[in-house]
Design a protein around this motif. Structure first.
Motif, PDB file in Angstrom:
ATOM      1  N   ARG A 118     -19.477  -1.914  18.755  1.00 18.58           N
ATOM      2  CA  ARG A 118     -18.646  -1.451  17.642  1.00 18.58           C
ATOM      3  C   ARG A 118     -17.485  -0.586  18.109  1.00 18.58           C
ATOM      4  NH1 ARG A 118     -19.401  -5.365  14.351  1.00 18.58           N
ATOM      5  NH2 ARG A 118     -21.348  -5.357  13.163  1.00 18.58           N
ATOM      6  N   GLU A 128     -24.451  -1.724  17.707  1.00 26.09           N
ATOM      7  CA  GLU A 128     -25.123  -1.859  16.417  1.00 26.09           C
ATOM      8  C   GLU A 128     -26.092  -3.024  16.525  1.00 26.09           C
ATOM      9  OE1 GLU A 128     -23.316  -1.274  12.158  1.00 26.09           O
ATOM     10  OE2 GLU A 128     -23.069  -3.380  12.743  1.00 26.09           O
ATOM     11  N   GLN A 160     -27.059   7.024  15.637  1.00 24.15           N
ATOM     12  CA  GLN A 160     -26.165   7.467  14.572  1.00 24.15           C
ATOM     13  C   GLN A 160     -26.662   6.913  13.247  1.00 24.15           C
ATOM     14  OE1 GLN A 160     -21.847   7.499  15.273  1.00 24.15           O
ATOM     15  NE2 GLN A 160     -21.631   6.300  13.398  1.00 24.15           N
ATOM     16  N   THR A 162     -27.056   5.292   9.660  1.00 25.23           N
ATOM     17  CA  THR A 162     -26.282   4.285   8.921  1.00 25.23           C
ATOM     18  C   THR A 162     -26.903   4.104   7.541  1.00 25.23           C
ATOM     19  OG1 THR A 162     -27.600   2.375   9.615  1.00 25.23           O
ATOM     20  CG2 THR A 162     -25.837   3.081  11.096  1.00 25.23           C
ATOM     21  N   GLU A 163     -26.177   3.434   6.659  1.00 23.93           N
ATOM     22  CA  GLU A 163     -26.676   3.151   5.315  1.00 23.93           C
ATOM     23  C   GLU A 163     -27.117   1.698   5.170  1.00 23.93           C
ATOM     24  OE1 GLU A 163     -23.631   4.333   2.616  1.00 23.93           O
ATOM     25  OE2 GLU A 163     -23.823   6.473   3.076  1.00 23.93           O
ATOM     26  N   SER A 164     -27.295   1.024   6.300  1.00 26.25           N
ATOM     27  CA  SER A 164     -27.716  -0.377   6.277  1.00 26.25           C
ATOM     28  C   SER A 164     -28.992  -0.537   7.097  1.00 26.25           C
ATOM     29  CB  SER A 164     -26.613  -1.272   6.849  1.00 26.25           C
ATOM     30  OG  SER A 164     -26.469  -1.043   8.243  1.00 26.25           O
ATOM     31  N   HIS A 167     -29.083  -0.402  13.144  1.00 31.08           N
ATOM     32  CA  HIS A 167     -29.150   0.875  13.859  1.00 31.08           C
ATOM     33  C   HIS A 167     -27.932   0.975  14.769  1.00 31.08           C
ATOM     34  CE1 HIS A 167     -33.397   1.272  12.659  1.00 31.08           C
ATOM     35  NE2 HIS A 167     -33.488  -0.025  12.933  1.00 31.08           N
ATOM     36  N   CYS A 168     -27.310   2.142  14.802  1.00 32.61           N
ATOM     37  CA  CYS A 168     -26.166   2.381  15.687  1.00 32.61           C
ATOM     38  C   CYS A 168     -26.577   3.351  16.779  1.00 32.61           C
ATOM     39  CB  CYS A 168     -24.983   2.945  14.907  1.00 32.61           C
ATOM     40  SG  CYS A 168     -24.030   1.688  14.047  1.00 32.61           S
TER      41      CYS A 168
END
Length: 204
Positions: A118, A128, A160, A162-164, A167-168
């Motif tokens: 990303r 991601e 980090q 995320t809202e999905s 995973h970042c």
């Protein structure tokens, strides 16, 4: 390390002593000979140092080499590294802590994950993925977007939020040499320049 000789090795820069200690597979100097050392620290950044050769000691197939630092030519702090946004799919191989490929015990094949780069900088990457990774997990994946294809080894430093469902993970590079770093820097510079040109065209 001088204009006529290139040697890659594991270097330690001790600023308080003004010395560089190198472990390499070859001895490369003579008393008081000057070298330009390109030294990269994964956490601190990049240094270009002019050094004088002092001495060496041989241990098996390796040489422990000592250099005196004459002048710091250039430093690039990791926090100054420019990041560019990307959307590059990669198939990453999971590595054990000893850098061996992690094997799936059921299939006896290498364990891999599908991920997306990303963002990328000379200091690290953000990936991601739907897969859950642990901190310090090591990854190996090909990168062919630069001037020459390279293999990148990275280590997960942080996750980090995320809202999905993805995973970042922020990762740092491992075992990067000057050649690999040059390829990454060239790619980052090229994308950054293209983005600036596009923004300038829209402003016009």
């Amino acid at each position: 390390m001088n204009h006529n000789f290139i040697c890659e090795g594991k270097a330690t820069y001790k600023k308080d002593e003004e010395r560089v200690y190198i472990i390499a597979e070859a001895n490369f100097g003579e008393k008081d000979q000057e070298f330009l050392v390109h030294f990269m620290d994964d956490f601190i950044g990049v240094f270009d140092l002019y050094c004088n050769y002092v001495t060496f000691a041989r241990e098996g197939l390796q040489y422990n080499i000592v250099l005196d630092v004459n002048d710091v030519v250039r430093t690039v702090q990791r926090r100054q590294d420019v990041k560019v946004k990307t959307n590059i799919p990669v198939r990453a191989t999971l590595l054990e802590f000893d850098d061996k490929v992690r094997i799936n015990p059921e299939t006896m094949k290498a364990m891999t994950i599908q991920a997306y780069l990303r963002d990328i900088s000379a200091g690290g990457i953000m990936i991601e993925t739907l897969s859950e990774l642990e901190i310090n997990q090591k990854l190996l994946f090909p990168f062919d977007k630069g001037s020459t294809p390279i293999l990148i080894t990275a280590e997960v430093l942080r996750e980090q939020p995320t809202e999905s469902d993805y995973h970042c993970y922020g990762c740092r590079y491992l075992n990067n040499n000057s050649g690999k770093e040059s390829v990454i820097r060239e790619y980052v510079f090229r994308l950054g320049a293209a983005a600036r040109n596009k923004a300038g065209a829209l402003d016009d």
